[in-house]
Design a protein around this motif. Sequence first.
Motif, mmCIF file in Angstrom:
data_model
loop_
_atom_site.group_PDB
_atom_site.id
_atom_site.type_symbol
_atom_site.label_atom_id
_atom_site.label_comp_id
_atom_site.label_asym_id
_atom_site.label_seq_id
_atom_site.Cartn_x
_atom_site.Cartn_y
_atom_site.Cartn_z
ATOM 1 N N MET A 1 0.795 -1.295 -0.009
ATOM 2 C CA MET A 1 -0.002 -0.055 -0.159
ATOM 3 C C MET A 1 0.824 1.429 -0.039
ATOM 4 S SD MET A 1 -2.633 1.379 -0.546
ATOM 5 C CE MET A 1 -3.279 -0.157 -1.034
ATOM 6 N N TRP A 8 0.294 7.630 -6.265
ATOM 7 C CA TRP A 8 -0.628 8.640 -6.464
ATOM 8 C C TRP A 8 -0.270 9.832 -5.982
ATOM 9 C CZ3 TRP A 8 -3.299 7.859 -10.260
ATOM 10 C CH2 TRP A 8 -3.738 6.603 -10.970
ATOM 11 N N PHE A 15 -2.781 13.586 -12.653
ATOM 12 C CA PHE A 15 -3.839 12.896 -12.822
ATOM 13 C C PHE A 15 -5.164 13.720 -13.066
ATOM 14 C CE2 PHE A 15 -7.821 10.591 -10.927
ATOM 15 C CZ PHE A 15 -7.829 9.810 -11.947
ATOM 16 N N TYR A 19 -9.102 15.452 -15.952
ATOM 17 C CA TYR A 19 -10.268 16.025 -15.788
ATOM 18 C C TYR A 19 -10.397 17.445 -16.117
ATOM 19 C CZ TYR A 19 -11.843 11.868 -13.092
ATOM 20 O OH TYR A 19 -12.072 10.554 -13.022
ATOM 21 N N ARG A 41 -16.780 6.521 -17.788
ATOM 22 C CA ARG A 41 -17.194 5.971 -16.342
ATOM 23 C C ARG A 41 -17.607 6.928 -15.672
ATOM 24 N NH1 ARG A 41 -10.854 4.566 -14.303
ATOM 25 N NH2 ARG A 41 -10.529 6.639 -13.095
ATOM 26 N N GLY A 61 -11.593 5.505 -2.538
ATOM 27 C CA GLY A 61 -10.403 6.098 -3.597
ATOM 28 C C GLY A 61 -10.559 7.122 -4.412
ATOM 29 N N GLY A 63 -9.493 9.990 -5.052
ATOM 30 C CA GLY A 63 -8.569 10.765 -6.017
ATOM 31 C C GLY A 63 -8.742 12.409 -5.791
ATOM 32 N N PHE A 67 -15.658 13.057 -8.564
ATOM 33 C CA PHE A 67 -16.990 12.501 -8.509
ATOM 34 C C PHE A 67 -17.508 12.978 -7.022
ATOM 35 C CE2 PHE A 67 -17.149 8.766 -11.226
ATOM 36 C CZ PHE A 67 -15.671 8.716 -11.738
ATOM 37 N N ASP A 83 -9.201 8.263 0.806
ATOM 38 C CA ASP A 83 -8.163 8.049 -0.087
ATOM 39 C C ASP A 83 -6.795 8.029 0.692
ATOM 40 O OD1 ASP A 83 -8.077 8.398 -3.472
ATOM 41 O OD2 ASP A 83 -5.959 8.771 -2.374
ATOM 42 N N VAL A 84 -5.891 7.137 0.031
ATOM 43 C CA VAL A 84 -4.823 6.963 0.927
ATOM 44 C C VAL A 84 -3.551 8.043 0.558
ATOM 45 C CG1 VAL A 84 -4.736 4.500 1.302
ATOM 46 C CG2 VAL A 84 -3.901 5.318 -0.982
ATOM 47 N N MET A 88 -3.910 14.114 -3.349
ATOM 48 C CA MET A 88 -5.026 13.778 -3.775
ATOM 49 C C MET A 88 -6.398 14.441 -2.819
ATOM 50 S SD MET A 88 -5.342 12.218 -6.880
ATOM 51 C CE MET A 88 -4.839 10.878 -7.784
ATOM 52 N N ALA A 110 -7.112 7.595 4.526
ATOM 53 C CA ALA A 110 -7.064 6.115 5.000
ATOM 54 C C ALA A 110 -7.236 5.230 3.725
ATOM 55 C CB ALA A 110 -8.262 5.813 6.096
ATOM 56 N N ASP A 111 -6.810 3.827 4.110
ATOM 57 C CA ASP A 111 -7.043 2.940 3.234
ATOM 58 C C ASP A 111 -8.429 2.381 4.000
ATOM 59 O OD1 ASP A 111 -7.503 0.284 2.328
ATOM 60 O OD2 ASP A 111 -5.319 -0.152 2.369
ATOM 61 N N ILE A 127 -14.473 3.631 -8.060
ATOM 62 C CA ILE A 127 -14.296 3.651 -9.521
ATOM 63 C C ILE A 127 -12.523 4.001 -9.706
ATOM 64 C CG2 ILE A 127 -14.289 5.167 -11.542
ATOM 65 C CD1 ILE A 127 -17.017 3.835 -10.418
ATOM 66 N N GLY A 128 -11.820 3.373 -10.389
ATOM 67 C CA GLY A 128 -10.113 3.320 -10.773
ATOM 68 C C GLY A 128 -9.702 3.270 -9.263
ATOM 69 N N PHE A 129 -10.195 2.103 -8.605
ATOM 70 C CA PHE A 129 -9.733 1.728 -7.381
ATOM 71 C C PHE A 129 -9.438 0.163 -7.200
ATOM 72 C CE2 PHE A 129 -10.681 -0.286 -2.868
ATOM 73 C CZ PHE A 129 -9.829 0.496 -2.148
HETATM 74 C C1 SAM Z 1 -6.913 6.207 -10.456
HETATM 75 S S1 SAM Z 1 -7.218 7.327 -9.111
HETATM 76 C C2 SAM Z 1 -9.067 7.249 -9.232
HETATM 77 C C3 SAM Z 1 -9.480 8.592 -8.501
HETATM 78 C C4 SAM Z 1 -11.050 8.786 -8.626
HETATM 79 N N1 SAM Z 1 -11.774 7.536 -8.274
HETATM 80 C C5 SAM Z 1 -11.393 8.867 -10.073
HETATM 81 O O1 SAM Z 1 -11.689 8.073 -10.968
HETATM 82 O O2 SAM Z 1 -11.166 10.114 -10.613
HETATM 83 C C6 SAM Z 1 -6.970 5.760 -7.729
HETATM 84 C C7 SAM Z 1 -7.104 6.488 -6.295
HETATM 85 O O3 SAM Z 1 -7.291 5.406 -5.556
HETATM 86 C C8 SAM Z 1 -6.475 5.648 -4.394
HETATM 87 N N2 SAM Z 1 -6.250 4.539 -3.832
HETATM 88 C C9 SAM Z 1 -5.769 3.345 -4.040
HETATM 89 N N3 SAM Z 1 -5.373 2.427 -3.221
HETATM 90 C C10 SAM Z 1 -6.242 2.976 -2.117
HETATM 91 C C11 SAM Z 1 -6.860 2.146 -0.940
HETATM 92 N N4 SAM Z 1 -6.353 1.248 -0.557
HETATM 93 N N5 SAM Z 1 -7.512 2.902 -0.207
HETATM 94 C C12 SAM Z 1 -7.848 4.138 -0.656
HETATM 95 N N6 SAM Z 1 -7.502 4.768 -1.505
HETATM 96 C C13 SAM Z 1 -6.646 4.101 -2.485
HETATM 97 C C14 SAM Z 1 -5.263 6.295 -4.812
HETATM 98 O O4 SAM Z 1 -4.571 7.087 -3.875
HETATM 99 C C15 SAM Z 1 -5.798 7.245 -5.990
HETATM 100 O O5 SAM Z 1 -6.085 8.703 -5.659
#
Ligand code: SAM
Length: 214
Positions: A1, A8, A15, A19, A41, A61, A63, A67, A83-84, A88, A110-111, A127-129
């Motif tokens: 993690m 990110w 990233f 948008y 998406r 997640g 970001g 959303f 988000d971690v 972001m 947090a995770d 999404i994207g997570f």
């Molecule tokens: C591709 S970005 C997508 C952001 C947003 N959902 C979007 O689609 O615009 C992935 C995000 O997931 C977060 N992330 C990845 N693993 C995570 C976890 N285990 N817990 C929380 N956030 C996480 C990353 O820090 C990053 O900001």
Amino acid sequence: MPQVARFWNQIAQDFDAIYSGNKGPLGRALDHWLRKDIYQRFDWVMDRCGDVRGKSICDIGCGSGRFVVELARRGAAHVTGVDVAPEMLKLARNLAAQQSVEAHCDWVHADVIDWRPTQTYDITIAIGFWDYIAEPPGRLQKIRKFTTDRFLSAWPRFWTWRMPVRKVRLQYISGCPVYFFRKPEVYRILEQSGFRVERCDTVGKLFCVEARST
Ligand SMILES: C[S@@+](CC[C@H](N)C(=O)[O-])C[C@H]1O[C@@H](n2cnc3c(N)ncnc32)[C@H](O)[C@@H]1O
């Protein structure tokens, strides 16, 4: 993690520029061609969420908050972004303030596996997570506990042309592990975690899945 969070955190601005379009015309054209499903998406989630007025929503997640802020703008009573990556979350807070919806948003660094939510949510989105999660079931079961109605998620499809490109670019060059999923596996892990899959749309290189808590 830590690898995922570090990655990110470092590329948060880049990233978000997908948008905002805050880049040159060639970069924007490439995004709209090669990353079209990032925009698709977003539209899919807004369409499936429907009328969100008065609802509580959680974005795992989240970001840069695109959303979260849009859902708050559409009248959600409360939206929590988790988000971690602190960079972001910084972008997300700024966006919420710019759009004057900060009173309807809160942010958790947090995770999701370690987070102890103090409320439940009508809708959760992720999404994207799942791209960055080696073993989804633990986090899915956690999400199920605080999701009372619907769960919207996007899963990168196994064996599209983008899979080897992302494996090399993200995992081998940037050190951020990335994972891909087959449709039966997505159904199985969602259903074993207490969701009923109601719809699965192929959106570009993704499966976009609408599921309901059972
Ligand atoms: C591709 S970005 C997508 C952001 C947003 N959902 C979007 O689609 O615009 C992935 C995000 O997931 C977060 N992330 C990845 N693993 C995570 C976890 N285990 N817990 C929380 N956030 C996480 C990353 O820090 C990053 O900001």
